[in-house]
Design a protein around this motif. Structure first.
Motif, short mmCIF file in Angstrom:
data_model
loop_
_atom_site.label_atom_id
_atom_site.label_comp_id
_atom_site.label_asym_id
_atom_site.label_seq_id
_atom_site.Cartn_x
_atom_site.Cartn_y
_atom_site.Cartn_z
N PRO A 277 0.92 -1.20 0.06
CA PRO A 277 0.23 -0.09 0.02
C PRO A 277 0.76 1.15 -0.08
N MET A 278 0.45 2.42 -0.63
CA MET A 278 0.94 3.61 -0.70
C MET A 278 0.37 4.29 0.32
N LEU A 279 0.70 4.77 1.41
CA LEU A 279 -0.04 5.57 2.58
C LEU A 279 0.21 6.92 2.56
N SER A 280 -0.50 7.56 3.22
CA SER A 280 -0.25 9.17 3.18
C SER A 280 0.49 9.66 4.34
N LEU A 281 0.60 10.64 5.00
CA LEU A 281 1.21 10.89 6.13
C LEU A 281 0.52 11.88 7.16
N ASP A 282 0.47 11.33 8.43
CA ASP A 282 -0.13 12.31 9.45
C ASP A 282 0.55 13.56 9.56
N ASN A 283 -0.05 14.55 9.99
CA ASN A 283 0.22 15.84 10.12
C ASN A 283 0.54 16.62 11.42
N VAL A 284 1.37 17.50 11.67
CA VAL A 284 1.25 18.17 12.74
C VAL A 284 1.56 19.84 12.29
N PHE A 285 1.00 20.55 13.00
CA PHE A 285 0.94 21.93 12.69
C PHE A 285 1.79 22.72 13.66
N SER A 286 2.48 22.25 14.76
CA SER A 286 3.33 23.25 15.50
C SER A 286 4.34 22.40 15.94
N LYS B 135 11.36 11.20 9.06
CA LYS B 135 11.05 9.80 8.95
C LYS B 135 12.21 9.23 10.03
N VAL B 136 11.74 8.11 10.69
CA VAL B 136 12.78 7.21 11.60
C VAL B 136 13.53 6.82 10.66
N ASP B 137 14.96 6.91 10.63
CA ASP B 137 15.87 6.46 9.39
C ASP B 137 16.22 4.79 9.50
N ALA B 138 15.99 4.39 10.65
CA ALA B 138 16.33 2.98 10.86
C ALA B 138 15.07 1.86 10.26
N LEU B 139 15.56 1.13 9.34
CA LEU B 139 14.38 0.29 8.77
C LEU B 139 13.78 -0.49 9.63
N ALA B 140 14.53 -1.11 10.51
CA ALA B 140 14.02 -2.37 11.62
C ALA B 140 13.07 -1.35 12.56
N ASP B 141 13.45 -0.15 12.79
CA ASP B 141 12.49 0.65 13.60
C ASP B 141 11.27 0.99 12.90
N GLN B 142 11.31 1.29 11.83
CA GLN B 142 10.16 1.72 10.98
C GLN B 142 9.10 0.23 11.07
N ARG B 143 9.70 -0.73 11.05
CA ARG B 143 8.69 -1.93 11.00
C ARG B 143 8.28 -2.45 12.42
N TRP C 35 6.02 5.91 11.88
CA TRP C 35 7.37 6.20 11.90
C TRP C 35 7.67 7.46 11.15
N ALA C 36 6.70 7.90 10.53
CA ALA C 36 6.78 9.52 9.85
C ALA C 36 5.68 10.60 10.22
N ILE C 37 6.04 11.67 9.96
CA ILE C 37 5.01 12.82 10.18
C ILE C 37 5.46 13.95 9.31
#
Ligand code: NAD
Length: 385
Positions: A85-94, A344-352, A363-365
């Motif tokens: 799946p190609m996902l979107s990203l959650d957002n923060v505004f501050s 993005k969290v850089d480490a792929l194992a942490d992403q998983r 793992w991304a915002i």
């Protein structure tokens, strides 16, 4: 109890109203490339919906726009299933919300604050593309669509100079799904709008000539009407994002004459930065060790794929905040429009380990800058542009 029931009913009504509005905005934006409201207004609606659902969890359904990736494949395109799946990203505004996100990530990974390695990237205001390479050969290009099914835009992708038809190197995987953003640089965008204006003039001139050929007295030519038709046919593009989306998602083989000229120019203006990886399979032999997303980018670069020069690898959220400050001040000093910074969290194992929701990775915002366009548009309206 009556009051609670009334509250619930009011919340349900507002929820249905907001869902209808957001779905209408999504259709205009993703399918027609012609947004009806500003991004800030759209983001505000989605935020209100999220807050309402947080206060009334019973309202949440899997179909709610808060739970899925916006967008759908438009009619006229063949559709393709993404391998992942190609996902979107959650957002923060501050910055406070970003710090809270960082604290959650550190807690979930069981590490101390300041210890998470991040990849900080500019959020490119374009549209996502998935490029499928088999044994190094480009076999398919698709838009994100609803995240599972996208539009097949292979024919157009093959005309984009920066998308290699073949990857270079001897460490190529059997299958790799490269994700990236297709965009139009600001300078090319201005030239495209100049071309649209010239095409309008030529369309009017053509219409005048045709009218002249029909009747000797070319007085019968309705200049005003021809101008309106030309404006509809070659409108000025509102912003690089919409011009890029329409450029990638066009059926070029159905065009000829001036329309073909406009369409080809739009495709030729498109550029790409890669920013992610979907499926990746090697079946045999030696291949590169990939521990971090930044390693993936290094490999992508070696294979001849364009990686953004603005990416930074940082330790802890403070490095990200520096980048946010920097691009807050130099937002217009880079080649493309940007609306935020992606962390993005850089480490792929942490992403998983962190995984994803149905809509976005945990793992991304995306940190979004305050909108500029609202004031620009208001000024434009006030001065009558
Ligand atoms: P998003 O744009 O907020 O974030 C996800 C997308 O960011 C990804 O799919 C990817 O394409 C892109 N991206 C750009 N740079 C990236 C990078 N470096 N790394 C990873 N991804 C990167 O989410 P969305 O779901 O695509 O859409 C929401 C956006 O579209 C918002 O900006 C919203 O305001 C706008 N929108 C506006 C309207 C409207 O009516 N004005 C309607 C729908 C959506």
């Amino acid at each position: 109890r009556d009051e609670t029931a009334r509250d619930e009913a009011a919340a349900r009504r507002r929820w249905a109203e907001l869902v209808a509005l957001v779905e209408e905005d999504q259709r205009a934006y993703y399918e027609l490339d012609a947004p009806k409201v500003s991004d800030a207004e759209y983001d505000a609606r989605l935020r209100e919906l999220e807050a309402l659902e947080a206060a009334h969890p019973a309202l949440v359904t899997p179909e709610s726009p808060t739970q899925r990736v916006g967008g759908r494949a438009a009619a006229g395109f063949a559709t393709v299933e993404h391998l992942e799946p190609m996902l979107s990203l959650d957002n923060v505004f501050s910055v406070d919300e970003l710090r809270a996100w960082d604290a959650r990530v550190a807690r979930d990974l069981g590490v101390g604050g300041g210890d998470v390695g991040y990849l900080s990237e500019v959020k490119i205001d374009g549209l996502a593309i998935a490029l499928l390479y088999e044994k190094g050969r480009l076999v398919r290009a698709a838009t994100r669509g609803d995240g599972r099914t996208g539009e097949d835009v292979t024919q157009n992708a093959l005309r984009i100079a920066e998308i290699p038809h073949r990857l270079e190197g001897d460490d190529l995987p059997d299958v790799v799904e490269v994700r990236g953003e297709v965009f139009i640089p600001v300078s090319a965008f201005e030239r495209l709008n100049e071309l649209q204006a010239r095409l309008r003039e030529r369309a009017v001139a053509d219409a005048r000539e045709r009218a002249g050929a029909r009747s000797a007295a070319s007085r019968s030519f309705d200049e005003e009407r021809a101008r309106v038709a030309a404006l509809r046919r070659f409108p000025p593009f509102a912003n690089p994002r919409n011009a890029a989306a329409g450029g990638l998602r066009q059926l070029l083989d159905k065009k000829d004459g001036l329309d073909l000229e406009a369409g080809v120019a739009r495709i030729e203006a498109l550029r790409l930065y890669v920013h992610g990886v979907g499926a990746l399979q090697w079946t045999e032999g030696e291949h590169a060790e990939l521990e971090r997303q930044s390693d993936v980018y290094t490999l992508f670069g070696r294979w001849g794929l364009p990686v953004s020069p603005h990416n930074r690898v940082v330790e802890g959220i403070d490095g990200v905040l520096e980048m946010i400050d920097h691009f807050g001040e130099h937002r217009h000093d880079i080649e493309h429009e940007l609306d935020g910074i992606v962390v993005k969290v850089d480490a792929l194992a942490d992403q998983r380990r962190l995984g994803s929701t149905s809509r976005a990775p945990r793992w991304a915002i995306a940190y979004k800058y305050p909108p500029e366009e609202v004031t620009t548009r208001l000024v434009a309206i006030q001065v009558g542009v």
